[in-house]
Design an enzyme around this catalytic site. Structure first.
Site, PDB file in Angstrom:
ATOM      1  N   LEU A  75      -5.829 -15.312   8.969  1.00 54.57           N
ATOM      2  CA  LEU A  75      -4.923 -16.292  10.095  1.00 54.57           C
ATOM      3  C   LEU A  75      -6.040 -17.397  10.203  1.00 54.57           C
ATOM      4  O   LEU A  75      -7.145 -17.196  10.279  1.00 54.57           O
ATOM      5  CB  LEU A  75      -4.776 -15.522  11.296  1.00 54.57           C
ATOM      6  CG  LEU A  75      -3.676 -14.329  11.639  1.00 54.57           C
ATOM      7  CD1 LEU A  75      -3.651 -13.858  12.779  1.00 54.57           C
ATOM      8  CD2 LEU A  75      -2.253 -14.894  11.218  1.00 54.57           C
ATOM      9  N   ASP A  76      -5.451 -18.527  10.520  1.00 52.81           N
ATOM     10  CA  ASP A  76      -6.214 -19.744  10.916  1.00 52.81           C
ATOM     11  C   ASP A  76      -7.187 -19.208  12.101  1.00 52.81           C
ATOM     12  O   ASP A  76      -6.556 -18.679  12.928  1.00 52.81           O
ATOM     13  CB  ASP A  76      -5.614 -21.141  11.515  1.00 52.81           C
ATOM     14  CG  ASP A  76      -4.723 -21.519  10.157  1.00 52.81           C
ATOM     15  OD1 ASP A  76      -4.901 -21.225   9.130  1.00 52.81           O
ATOM     16  OD2 ASP A  76      -3.784 -22.383  10.316  1.00 52.81           O
ATOM     17  N   GLN A  77      -8.358 -19.879  12.180  1.00 51.33           N
ATOM     18  CA  GLN A  77      -9.426 -19.741  13.151  1.00 51.33           C
ATOM     19  C   GLN A  77      -8.751 -19.840  14.668  1.00 51.33           C
ATOM     20  O   GLN A  77      -8.927 -19.131  15.370  1.00 51.33           O
ATOM     21  CB  GLN A  77     -10.580 -20.361  13.222  1.00 51.33           C
ATOM     22  CG  GLN A  77     -11.414 -20.351  14.300  1.00 51.33           C
ATOM     23  CD  GLN A  77     -12.954 -21.198  13.834  1.00 51.33           C
ATOM     24  OE1 GLN A  77     -12.891 -22.057  13.046  1.00 51.33           O
ATOM     25  NE2 GLN A  77     -13.897 -20.965  14.954  1.00 51.33           N
ATOM     26  N   THR A  79      -5.575 -19.667  15.387  1.00 55.21           N
ATOM     27  CA  THR A  79      -4.253 -18.921  15.628  1.00 55.21           C
ATOM     28  C   THR A  79      -4.848 -17.601  15.968  1.00 55.21           C
ATOM     29  O   THR A  79      -5.491 -16.878  15.657  1.00 55.21           O
ATOM     30  CB  THR A  79      -3.512 -18.951  14.269  1.00 55.21           C
ATOM     31  OG1 THR A  79      -3.374 -20.003  13.784  1.00 55.21           O
ATOM     32  CG2 THR A  79      -2.212 -17.939  14.329  1.00 55.21           C
ATOM     33  N   ARG A 174       2.264 -25.316  10.711  1.00 47.88           N
ATOM     34  CA  ARG A 174       1.565 -26.392  11.478  1.00 47.88           C
ATOM     35  C   ARG A 174       2.067 -27.418  10.826  1.00 47.88           C
ATOM     36  O   ARG A 174       2.601 -28.555  11.425  1.00 47.88           O
ATOM     37  CB  ARG A 174       0.021 -26.260  11.389  1.00 47.88           C
ATOM     38  CG  ARG A 174      -0.291 -25.228  12.344  1.00 47.88           C
ATOM     39  CD  ARG A 174      -1.794 -24.868  12.192  1.00 47.88           C
ATOM     40  NE  ARG A 174      -2.749 -25.976  12.634  1.00 47.88           N
ATOM     41  CZ  ARG A 174      -3.986 -25.974  12.277  1.00 47.88           C
ATOM     42  NH1 ARG A 174      -4.633 -24.913  11.787  1.00 47.88           N
ATOM     43  NH2 ARG A 174      -4.811 -26.878  12.671  1.00 47.88           N
TER      44      ARG A 174
END
Length: 235
Positions: A75-77, A79, A174
């Site tokens: 997961l993105d930092q 998110t 995004r």
């Protein structure tokens, strides 16, 4: 928090600080990653990551332990939400090979009201040398990325979406909603410059997959984060 089948949840005193473990057995771990925590290390930050914290946890303080965890997905930092880790190379391989059949739903708060309240976005995504993902009309340069969505709630200037991730490309949600003119609230990278929230309003809400060892269906759902309720009330 819904899960199936009922699994093990370790006592709180043994859990990594700031990284709740929702399920654990001999093959895998399911955690609820907070926004701001990296999934794996970077050149600048190797220790404050979910991967590092869980490796430390499974080793129970023994640096000589052979126990370790394996990254299945990321997961993105910024998110938050559900992350899977395997406890063996075999479990990791099974989960990754069956990733296309893994069902993943996200919640997002985006700017504006969508004209089409339910649909599927499809585009080819590529990444430039500055690690910025963008849509390209050239299918030979980008990977086909598909995102199904449904509007759940609307405020005057924002929409809460349930998103079914059909493919799992970097920054997919995004970029595609920014392209649509409805960037995710709080997105410093792909947003419109109006930071309506302090954090990225994107949460990996639920995941459903087949257990790598016993073949049973597994599903986890965190529901709506309280933080999102507060964001919507404020917005």
């Amino acid at each position: 928090m819904n899960q199936s089948p009922q699994g093990n949840r370790p006592p709180k005193k043994y859990q990594p600080k700031g990284l709740p473990i929702l399920y654990e057995d001999k093959d895998l771990l399911v955690v609820d990653k907070p926004a701001g925590l990296l999934t794996i290390g970077t050149d600048r930050d190797k220790s404050r990551t979910a991967h590092y914290l869980l490796n430390d946890y499974v080793r129970k303080g023994d640096p000589k332990s052979r126990n370790r965890v394996y990254v299945v997905h990321r997961l993105d930092q910024d998110t938050s939400g559900l992350l899977l880790f395997a406890k063996s190379e075999a479990a990791k391989k099974f989960l990754q090979e069956n990733w296309e059949t893994t069902e993943k739903h996200y919640l997002a708060i985006v700017h504006g009201r969508l004209a089409v309240k339910e649909g599927t976005l499809a585009s080819h995504l590529a990444e430039n040398s500055a690690q910025r993902v963008y849509s390209t009309p050239d299918p030979t340069k980008g990977k086909l990325s598909q995102t199904a969505y449904k509007v759940v709630r609307e405020t005057q200037g924002f929409s809460l979406l349930d998103i079914h991730l059909l493919t799992g490309r970097k920054h997919q949600i995004r970029v595609q909603f920014a392209d649509l003119g409805h960037p995710v609230a709080g997105d410093k990278k792909y947003g419109s410059g109006q930071l309506a929230t302090r954090r990225l309003a994107l949460h990996a809400r639920s995941i459903a997959f087949t257990h790598p060892y016993n073949g049973r269906p597994m599903s986890f759902d965190t529901g709506m984060p309280e933080e999102f309720e507060r964001m919507l009330a404020k917005l």
